[in-house]
Design a protein around this motif. Structure first.
Motif, PDB file in Angstrom:
ATOM      1  N   PHE A 164      31.913  -7.562  42.791  1.00 46.30           N
ATOM      2  CA  PHE A 164      32.458  -6.474  41.984  1.00 46.30           C
ATOM      3  C   PHE A 164      31.595  -5.229  42.204  1.00 46.30           C
ATOM      4  CE2 PHE A 164      33.762  -9.939  38.732  1.00 46.30           C
ATOM      5  CZ  PHE A 164      34.799 -10.331  39.558  1.00 46.30           C
ATOM      6  N   ARG A 172      39.452 -10.116  44.467  1.00 44.88           N
ATOM      7  CA  ARG A 172      38.509 -10.101  43.334  1.00 44.88           C
ATOM      8  C   ARG A 172      39.131 -10.743  42.105  1.00 44.88           C
ATOM      9  NH1 ARG A 172      37.315  -4.552  45.130  1.00 44.88           N
ATOM     10  NH2 ARG A 172      35.565  -4.765  46.551  1.00 44.88           N
ATOM     11  N   TRP A 217      31.597  -2.375  40.991  1.00 42.69           N
ATOM     12  CA  TRP A 217      31.285  -1.548  39.822  1.00 42.69           C
ATOM     13  C   TRP A 217      30.157  -2.156  38.981  1.00 42.69           C
ATOM     14  CZ3 TRP A 217      36.201  -3.413  40.965  1.00 42.69           C
ATOM     15  CH2 TRP A 217      36.540  -4.634  40.386  1.00 42.69           C
ATOM     16  N   TRP A 271      39.442  -2.053  36.601  1.00 41.55           N
ATOM     17  CA  TRP A 271      38.401  -1.408  37.416  1.00 41.55           C
ATOM     18  C   TRP A 271      38.917  -1.097  38.808  1.00 41.55           C
ATOM     19  CZ3 TRP A 271      33.747   0.359  35.946  1.00 41.55           C
ATOM     20  CH2 TRP A 271      33.278  -0.061  34.702  1.00 41.55           C
ATOM     21  N   GLU A 272      39.623  -2.098  39.340  1.00 48.03           N
ATOM     22  CA  GLU A 272      40.143  -1.970  40.680  1.00 48.03           C
ATOM     23  C   GLU A 272      41.119  -0.793  40.781  1.00 48.03           C
ATOM     24  OE1 GLU A 272      39.364  -3.829  44.033  1.00 48.03           O
ATOM     25  OE2 GLU A 272      39.802  -5.519  42.726  1.00 48.03           O
ATOM     26  N   PHE A 299      33.753 -16.423  49.310  1.00 50.45           N
ATOM     27  CA  PHE A 299      34.777 -15.919  50.220  1.00 50.45           C
ATOM     28  C   PHE A 299      34.149 -15.420  51.521  1.00 50.45           C
ATOM     29  CE2 PHE A 299      36.562 -15.562  46.026  1.00 50.45           C
ATOM     30  CZ  PHE A 299      37.888 -15.886  46.184  1.00 50.45           C
ATOM     31  N   PHE A 324      31.683 -17.545  30.852  1.00 44.76           N
ATOM     32  CA  PHE A 324      32.826 -18.412  30.561  1.00 44.76           C
ATOM     33  C   PHE A 324      32.417 -19.858  30.297  1.00 44.76           C
ATOM     34  CE2 PHE A 324      34.379 -15.052  33.471  1.00 44.76           C
ATOM     35  CZ  PHE A 324      35.058 -14.327  32.496  1.00 44.76           C
ATOM     36  N   ALA A 327      37.717 -17.111  34.500  1.00 45.70           N
ATOM     37  CA  ALA A 327      38.077 -16.012  33.612  1.00 45.70           C
ATOM     38  C   ALA A 327      39.523 -16.172  33.137  1.00 45.70           C
ATOM     39  CB  ALA A 327      37.924 -14.680  34.343  1.00 45.70           C
ATOM     40  N   PRO A 328      39.758 -16.037  31.807  1.00 43.66           N
ATOM     41  CA  PRO A 328      41.137 -16.073  31.320  1.00 43.66           C
ATOM     42  C   PRO A 328      41.898 -14.839  31.816  1.00 43.66           C
ATOM     43  CG  PRO A 328      39.563 -16.087  29.495  1.00 43.66           C
ATOM     44  CD  PRO A 328      38.792 -15.810  30.729  1.00 43.66           C
ATOM     45  N   ARG A 329      43.230 -14.905  31.723  1.00 41.70           N
ATOM     46  CA  ARG A 329      44.049 -13.830  32.295  1.00 41.70           C
ATOM     47  C   ARG A 329      43.711 -12.449  31.751  1.00 41.70           C
ATOM     48  NH1 ARG A 329      50.334 -15.099  32.916  1.00 41.70           N
ATOM     49  NH2 ARG A 329      50.258 -12.934  33.556  1.00 41.70           N
ATOM     50  N   GLU A 383      35.045  -7.714  49.525  1.00 40.19           N
ATOM     51  CA  GLU A 383      36.145  -7.702  48.570  1.00 40.19           C
ATOM     52  C   GLU A 383      36.050  -8.856  47.579  1.00 40.19           C
ATOM     53  OE1 GLU A 383      39.948  -7.312  50.407  1.00 40.19           O
ATOM     54  OE2 GLU A 383      39.344  -5.500  51.478  1.00 40.19           O
ATOM     55  N   ILE A 392      43.150 -21.548  43.346  1.00 40.73           N
ATOM     56  CA  ILE A 392      43.555 -20.151  43.443  1.00 40.73           C
ATOM     57  C   ILE A 392      44.884 -19.975  44.171  1.00 40.73           C
ATOM     58  CG2 ILE A 392      41.233 -19.213  43.209  1.00 40.73           C
ATOM     59  CD1 ILE A 392      41.054 -18.762  46.094  1.00 40.73           C
ATOM     60  N   LEU A 443      41.243 -13.185  42.266  1.00 40.36           N
ATOM     61  CA  LEU A 443      41.147 -14.624  42.532  1.00 40.36           C
ATOM     62  C   LEU A 443      39.726 -15.121  42.277  1.00 40.36           C
ATOM     63  CD1 LEU A 443      43.254 -14.964  45.795  1.00 40.36           C
ATOM     64  CD2 LEU A 443      43.907 -15.573  43.468  1.00 40.36           C
ATOM     65  N   ALA A 444      38.754 -14.290  42.681  1.00 39.30           N
ATOM     66  CA  ALA A 444      37.359 -14.668  42.457  1.00 39.30           C
ATOM     67  C   ALA A 444      37.107 -14.859  40.969  1.00 39.30           C
ATOM     68  CB  ALA A 444      36.424 -13.610  43.034  1.00 39.30           C
ATOM     69  N   ALA A 445      37.613 -13.937  40.153  1.00 40.03           N
ATOM     70  CA  ALA A 445      37.420 -14.051  38.707  1.00 40.03           C
ATOM     71  C   ALA A 445      38.152 -15.282  38.168  1.00 40.03           C
ATOM     72  CB  ALA A 445      37.924 -12.792  38.009  1.00 40.03           C
ATOM     73  N   LYS A 446      39.335 -15.528  38.699  1.00 42.95           N
ATOM     74  CA  LYS A 446      40.120 -16.674  38.245  1.00 42.95           C
ATOM     75  C   LYS A 446      39.372 -17.978  38.532  1.00 42.95           C
ATOM     76  CE  LYS A 446      44.599 -18.881  38.832  1.00 42.95           C
ATOM     77  NZ  LYS A 446      45.750 -19.059  39.718  1.00 42.95           N
ATOM     78  N   ASP A 506      38.334  -7.057  33.284  1.00 49.42           N
ATOM     79  CA  ASP A 506      37.087  -7.057  34.063  1.00 49.42           C
ATOM     80  C   ASP A 506      37.292  -6.701  35.523  1.00 49.42           C
ATOM     81  OD1 ASP A 506      36.019  -7.934  31.751  1.00 49.42           O
ATOM     82  OD2 ASP A 506      35.514  -9.946  32.418  1.00 49.42           O
ATOM     83  N   VAL A 507      38.501  -6.919  36.012  1.00 50.10           N
ATOM     84  CA  VAL A 507      38.712  -6.701  37.447  1.00 50.10           C
ATOM     85  C   VAL A 507      39.840  -5.712  37.728  1.00 50.10           C
ATOM     86  CG1 VAL A 507      39.147  -7.802  39.673  1.00 50.10           C
ATOM     87  CG2 VAL A 507      37.925  -9.053  37.904  1.00 50.10           C
ATOM     88  N   ARG A 529      41.065 -26.193  36.695  1.00 51.10           N
ATOM     89  CA  ARG A 529      40.766 -25.288  35.579  1.00 51.10           C
ATOM     90  C   ARG A 529      39.693 -25.876  34.661  1.00 51.10           C
ATOM     91  NH1 ARG A 529      40.921 -20.139  35.741  1.00 51.10           N
ATOM     92  NH2 ARG A 529      41.826 -19.094  33.961  1.00 51.10           N
ATOM     93  N   ARG A 586      40.914 -11.404  30.618  1.00 52.84           N
ATOM     94  CA  ARG A 586      39.629 -10.944  31.152  1.00 52.84           C
ATOM     95  C   ARG A 586      39.747 -10.532  32.618  1.00 52.84           C
ATOM     96  NH1 ARG A 586      34.974 -12.212  28.503  1.00 52.84           N
ATOM     97  NH2 ARG A 586      34.093 -10.766  30.022  1.00 52.84           N
TER      98      ARG A 586
END
Lengths: 258, 288
Positions: free
Chosen positions: B122, A156, B124, A177-178, B114, B137, A165-167, B119, B90, A158-161, A173-174, B106, A169
């Protein structure tokens, strides 16, 4: 048919109470049958009476309340201090590895062994009790939070990255929560530990109120019904706090393990 | 200088075309003389990646065309997922360069789906908030963000209640959420890592259909990793066949059947020809 089902449901509801009922019955049998010295073991009725009159006429409610306040204050301090530290430690494996031993060491040290030290630092007042309980709770919360952050599944993040998403966040955000299910495990153990330490501190480090002080006083004057009533109050408090946490957990980590 | 030029492979299908020069201005930039075929989106040069002394990629070069669906297919352990993970940014690589029209990963809008949707979403957040998540973003206004979501929901014709949490949805529905989350940003490049392998056939057909529709409308450069050759060929404009490690390109096959491709596509002579050829190369590489 439906009446039968309704009856079944009632039986199911009452099931957890069966054990308690058996226990009270055995207690009653032991005290009525004089199997145990009545000075040591009053009847359930006498103890219950002491509990009710302590609440309604005496000072039990006040002591109960003082213990709740001390426990929650120390627990709140523990959370405020420990959760950010845990997140910080957990987000860098190098940092965590370098402090793991120290955290683990103090976590394994009985908090009661630290009473004298905290008395020297904070004096005999309220602060020492709260500080030592907060310390004990904080260690276990730090440990669990850090563990949760560190072992957060990577996908997750990696998904945000990959979504840009900046570090920071990714962390807020992840990762946090995780780690929340594990943090809750820590908080639940933390509040139990805080209660244990507060009760012991009330017994032995100069207290004029609180359940711990009440229990030790009753013991000194051999007021056994009173002592059992206070022990029961402490048990009810512990159980109530645990229940509260289960409810909070269901509310905030409803997605846990799914 | 010749050495640099020689390392860049020229795609046989576009060899007739004049190669376009990378228009980099600083004279000191050693990459300015590198060439790639016209219509290229992603350029990979000298990619090297080792895992615990095992060389997976060494001086790997590849050009990926713009707006096409490229299926990556190859022997087990040749690093198909590793490749798209490195391209998408990634996964770090040891050396080499990957650019998207001259930009880094980037700086590029990327969608990634995926294999393990459980997984990836999210849990939540509600399904709809999952889909909205990447939009924040992009620096869009709230109205623009809402419009993007609305547009996507319309083109996907979603029937599920998106106010539910992912764990309240079926596997296929979760993957649908995951796919929409990848597409909502209007990605320049979409990466699909075995997106349907954990789903039942009915759901797979449904998702393929919706995905193709959006990809054809928007002409998104897409990289698909699939372990199912039928699927790899069905969805692809080009099948990229890889060798065993250290991985190189074994062959690039074109598949030009008209879209939308349906299960019936797999019965056409063209499909069978491309699939047989792919299989032949695959088996040759596996036996090597």
């Amino acid at each position: 048919m439906s009446a039968g089902l309704g009856k079944n449901r009632i039986v199911k509801r009452l099931q957890p109470l069966i054990g308690a009922a058996v226990l009270v019955f055995l207690w009653w049998l032991a005290s009525e049958g004089r199997l145990v010295d009545p000075v040591l073991l009053p009847t359930p009725g006498e103890s219950w009476h002491a509990f009710v009159s302590g609440l309604t006429e005496g000072t039990l409610w006040n002591d109960f309340w003082r213990t709740i306040v001390r426990t929650t204050v120390s627990f709140a301090i523990a959370i405020i201090v420990a959760v950010p530290i845990g997140v910080f430690l957990g987000s860098s494996e190098t940092v965590y590895r370098s402090v793991e031993f120290s955290v683990d060491f103090f976590r394994s040290t009985p908090a009661s062994a630290l009473f004298p030290l905290f008395l020297v630092i904070f004096g005999v007042g309220e602060e020492a009790k709260i500080a030592v309980a907060a310390f004990g709770a904080a260690l276990i919360i730090v440990f669990n939070t850090a563990y949760g952050v560190m072992n957060a599944r990577k996908q997750r993040q990696l998904a945000a990255k990959v979504m840009g998403a900046p570090r920071v966040r990714i962390l807020t955000d992840v990762t946090i929560w995780e780690s929340l299910p594990q943090t809750f495990v820590g908080m639940r153990s933390g509040i139990s530990i805080a209660l244990v330490i507060v009760i012991v501190a009330e017994m032995f480090i100069g207290s004029t109120d609180g359940l711990g002080q009440r229990i030790i006083n009753a013991q000194m004057i051999f007021d056994m019904p009173e002592m059992y009533a206070s022990i029961f109050a402490a048990g009810a408090l512990g159980y109530g706090l645990n229940l509260l946490f289960i409810i909070l957990e269901r509310r905030f980590v409803h997605w846990g393990g799914k | 200088m010749n050495e640099v030029l020689a390392r860049v492979p020229i795609d046989p299908s576009t060899m007739a075309e004049t190669p376009a020069a990378l228009d980099a201005s600083p004279e000191s930039d050693p990459d300015r003389l590198r060439w790639f075929p016209k219509g290229t989106h992603i350029t990979i040069r000298g990619l090297t990646k080792t895992f615990d002394d095992v060389v997976l990629y060494k001086d790997f070069d590849l050009d990926i065309p713009k707006g096409k669906v490229v299926s990556v297919f190859g022997p087990n352990g040749c690093g198909k997922s590793t490749l798209i993970n490195m391209i998408s940014g990634i996964l770090e690589f040891d050396s080499g360069q990957i650019l998207f029209d001259g930009k880094t990963a980037r700086e590029t809008r990327i969608g990634y789906v995926f294999q393990n949707y459980r997984e990836a979403v999210f849990p939540w957040s509600r399904a709809i908030d999952n889909i909205r998540y990447p939009l924040q973003f992009l620096g869009l206004s709230k109205a623009e963000r809402d419009a993007r979501v609305e547009e996507l929901l319309t083109s996907f014709d979603v029937k599920i209640d998106l106010n539910r949490y992912p764990y309240e949805l079926s596997g296929g529905q979760q993957q649908l959420v995951s796919i929409m989350r990848a597409l909502v940003v209007d990605p320049e490049v979409l990466f699909l890592d075995e997106p349907f392998s954990a789903l039942d056939y009915e759901m797979t057909l449904f998702l393929r259909d919706r995905l193709q529709k959006v990809l054809t409308e928007r002409e998104v450069t897409t990289l698909l990793v699939s372990h199912d050759l039928d699927e790899a060929v069905t969805l692809a404009d080009e099948i990229l066949l890889l060798t065993k490690k250290p991985t190189q390109v074994a062959e690039r096959l074109q598949f030009n059947a008209s879209r939308p491709r349906t299960p019936e596509t797999t019965l056409t002579d063209e499909f069978i020809a491309v699939k047989s050829r792919s299989l032949e190369i695959f088996q040759r590489e596996v036996r090597k």
